[in-house]
Design a protein around this motif. Sequence first.
Motif, PDB file in Angstrom:
ATOM      1  N   THR B 202     -14.099  -4.110 -74.721  1.00 21.83           N
ATOM      2  CA  THR B 202     -14.510  -3.351 -73.544  1.00 21.83           C
ATOM      3  C   THR B 202     -13.310  -2.981 -72.676  1.00 21.83           C
ATOM      4  N   GLY B 203     -12.225  -3.723 -72.812  1.00 25.77           N
ATOM      5  CA  GLY B 203     -11.002  -3.333 -72.101  1.00 25.77           C
ATOM      6  C   GLY B 203     -10.517  -1.992 -72.604  1.00 25.77           C
ATOM      7  N   GLY B 357     -16.702  -8.672 -72.451  1.00 28.70           N
ATOM      8  CA  GLY B 357     -15.854  -9.858 -72.276  1.00 28.70           C
ATOM      9  C   GLY B 357     -14.579  -9.554 -71.504  1.00 28.70           C
ATOM     10  N   THR B 358     -13.918  -8.449 -71.827  1.00 24.48           N
ATOM     11  CA  THR B 358     -12.656  -8.144 -71.158  1.00 24.48           C
ATOM     12  C   THR B 358     -12.892  -7.771 -69.703  1.00 24.48           C
ATOM     13  N   ALA B 363     -12.287  -9.367 -64.130  1.00 25.32           N
ATOM     14  CA  ALA B 363     -12.872  -9.769 -62.840  1.00 25.32           C
ATOM     15  C   ALA B 363     -12.378 -11.149 -62.428  1.00 25.32           C
ATOM     16  N   MET B 364     -12.365 -12.060 -63.407  1.00 22.85           N
ATOM     17  CA  MET B 364     -11.897 -13.423 -63.111  1.00 22.85           C
ATOM     18  C   MET B 364     -10.453 -13.400 -62.616  1.00 22.85           C
ATOM     19  N   LYS B 365      -9.635 -12.586 -63.276  1.00 21.14           N
ATOM     20  CA  LYS B 365      -8.215 -12.583 -62.926  1.00 21.14           C
ATOM     21  C   LYS B 365      -7.974 -11.908 -61.583  1.00 21.14           C
ATOM     22  N   LEU B 366      -8.766 -10.885 -61.284  1.00 20.59           N
ATOM     23  CA  LEU B 366      -8.585 -10.210 -59.994  1.00 20.59           C
ATOM     24  C   LEU B 366      -9.117 -11.059 -58.829  1.00 20.59           C
ATOM     25  N   LEU B 399     -21.496 -12.570 -71.123  1.00 19.43           N
ATOM     26  CA  LEU B 399     -22.751 -12.827 -71.834  1.00 19.43           C
ATOM     27  C   LEU B 399     -22.697 -12.399 -73.294  1.00 19.43           C
ATOM     28  N   GLY B 400     -21.592 -11.791 -73.670  1.00 17.48           N
ATOM     29  CA  GLY B 400     -21.425 -11.420 -75.078  1.00 17.48           C
ATOM     30  C   GLY B 400     -20.743 -12.513 -75.872  1.00 17.48           C
ATOM     31  N   GLU B 401     -20.409 -13.626 -75.215  1.00 21.46           N
ATOM     32  CA  GLU B 401     -19.736 -14.711 -75.925  1.00 21.46           C
ATOM     33  C   GLU B 401     -20.697 -15.366 -76.920  1.00 21.46           C
TER      34      GLU B 401
END
Lengths: 333, 521
Positions: B202-203, B357-358, B363-366, B399-401
């Motif tokens: 998705t990235g 996922g990406t 989002a987590m990193k930002l 949620l795609g994990e």
Amino acid sequence: MISAVLIAQDLLDYLERRGEVDARVQAVYRTAINLQLDTDQLVTIVDETHAGIPMGVVINDAVSAARLSIGDTLILSAKGFKTAAGDDLADFNDCQIWQPGTVPDAELRDASQVQGLRNDIFNWLSTFEPIGLLPLINYQGAHSKDDRFEISDTYCRFIARDLLDFSERLISGNLPQALKVSKKLIGFGMGSTPSCDDYLAAVLLILARWQSANPLNSAEVEEFSSQLIALADVNTTLVSANMLRLASSGRSSQVHEALINALLYKTESDITYLMSQVIKTGASSGADFMAGLLCGLDWYIAQQSLQPIERCLEQAMSVAFVRKGCDDNSNNC
Amino acid sequence: MIIQTIVKKNAYYDSVTLMLLSRELKKLEGVEEILVGMGTDLNIELVQNLGLFSGELESITSNDLFISAKFDETRTNLEAIEAAFVEQLNKTDQKEADDDYQPPTLKSALQYLPDANMVVVSVPGQSAADVVDEALDNDLHVMLFSDNVSVEDELRLKQKAVNKGLLVMGPDCGTAIINGAPLCFANAVRRGRIGVVGASGTGTQEVTVQIHQMGGGLSQVIGTGGRDLKEEIGGLMMIQGFQALIDDPETDLIVLISKPPAASVAEKIYRIARQSAKPVVIDFIGGDRAAIEAVGAIACISLEDAARKAMAKLNGQKVADFVGFSLPEAEIEQIVDKAVATLKPDQTELRALFTGGTLADEAMKLLGGRYAIYSNIPLSPEMAIENMPDQKGHLCLDLGEDRFTRGRPHPMIDPQTRTEFFRSHVDEQTAVILVDVVLGFGSHADPAGAVVDSVREVRERLGKVGREVVVVASVCGTDLDSQNLERSVRALESEGVIVMPSNAQAVRLTDRVFQRLEKGN
């Protein structure tokens, strides 16, 4: 070498009986190849887009992998196929074996159950585009003498009256008269299995299942089937004549057989799924087969509804047609 | 009008072919009646009945094909009819090749399409390596959609591919666009001069749709699979794809996307970037900016930033970090004011429910530097969801994990998994729900509609206890996608969802809301 994944037991039996036999490539289709034996029987090689078929082999390759052209000669044996030059083309060592014509180990459905399923099929078919012989299912059983069929397809309109006469005679149990009309059906339609032949194949398969369930009371049916395939031998294409011959002994493709078995025997099969597989066969072959299936089921229901004694009497009245009489020791008589 | 017949001896055609043919032949100009069939007695009787009989049919057999036609000889002739027959026959064969035939094996596919040079493999993981081996033996590039392929197999297959000058995109590769053909999950984007190599599905999608939305286009989009830049694999496909784009005359600029690679792998990539005559934009999400810039490449701070910088560089404009919003600051403040005003003081938690996922990782990193966020892809082990106390705290989920897709489709295909999380993980303490909506080939027919349904349901539930919730979304898609970007945005906005033009901006807006909440409105 191409890899065979499934072989029909009847082909294996034939080849074991005959030893090595020559076969000529009769037709090459996109997903199937027909090989013609000296007896005019056909052996069919198909890829895995097909289910198993009687007198056939399913291979795990495109059929073009066999690199065969019409007129090529092959040597067939129970071990495998070779080219005329003796090179191995396919071997059957690790092949699955499928027995065509097998009757389920289950109880037969009674007439009312089969009638219910027949009605379901009719309703299901009514939702389809009326291709092939499907437009005629609305007239079938209506005993209409009206010849004004509102059907646009030239082939279908032309054969409508004869086909309905055939079904009417068959369902009423008058097999000799039905046979007479069947001469007007065999070989009718386009393609290498003409429409009416697909229709008759369904009828023959039902008759064959009835025969196997009523072995002592099936002389008339047996006679009808054998005379019909004799007619087919000279009145239709080689492919179609072979299809009808196999159907008369209860053999057809795995999916067609599974559908017939599910309709007649108390099995857990998904009938709608099987119908959806059958109807997508060819352009109209599946639809033609389904139309014939309704006719065959109507006959079957009528037979099941008869009391055993009536069945015997009816058979006795067709003396000229019967080769074997009603067996006095039969539980059915 | 004259009646003439063509007979083809021992010609076997199935009914599919003949039915299509006869329909088409009837449409020919000057043809009044035509019948195609096998020469059985009954068919010949029909020919007679229709008045189409001619002498050629006298010696026909059941195994011969006939075409009998009645036509106006001033407008057509038998040769033209036969030519149309042959043309239709070829078309039918081609149509069957294009639409109907599904080769059961790779071997049969190759026999049917001998000129194919790429194969998409999507078989159970344990069988995938054998299929890829076979494909490489046949000199085919591979897109390997399957997951659960061992690292050992991946390395072996990629080494084999490199030796043969081929690509193995994957395993678990979800996105690629090769010569304009989207493969698996990809968006409908215009063609252009930017080439992308992406190790994250998705990235890569987000970068390509942003480039499209900015008016740019893509030459090639090459996937590598998520493990490619790990030490064990050594970035074999990132390097192979990178080199391919350097050599590609239709590519003027190259974008590389991945999570931070292993140091040894990064080193190899930097070496190639340093030597590349084409500009290179690198988004190693949260990666080492200084190291990237040291080799003359352009470093990025988000996926959107990567797209913006690629476009700016290509157009000869100034390349600068994009850390803000597309909307003017005043409008953003208004949106934040309005959102915060709907919340109660004890609504303090984030529920970020991502299908990509990406996008979740970005989002987590930002946000991660500022907030403690629990996740199934946590930035640090102690923030794993297993450690989340009674569902209290911020939560960001991919949620795609695997753990969420076992036995069910990926949430980009079937949104049900996210629907369930809306029900189970959004409660009275939730302040902001952050979601992605991924459009494109392979995705659900209406992912925005599914989010709208969930939002409506959750608003109704929370409304009963006098609560509202802020919902922020971004839509990863284009106007060319079948789900349509504009339609999707409209649907979301009609349910009060704040739709931002990129994932990064959606995350930044979420950040603004929480900053305001921390200050006490």
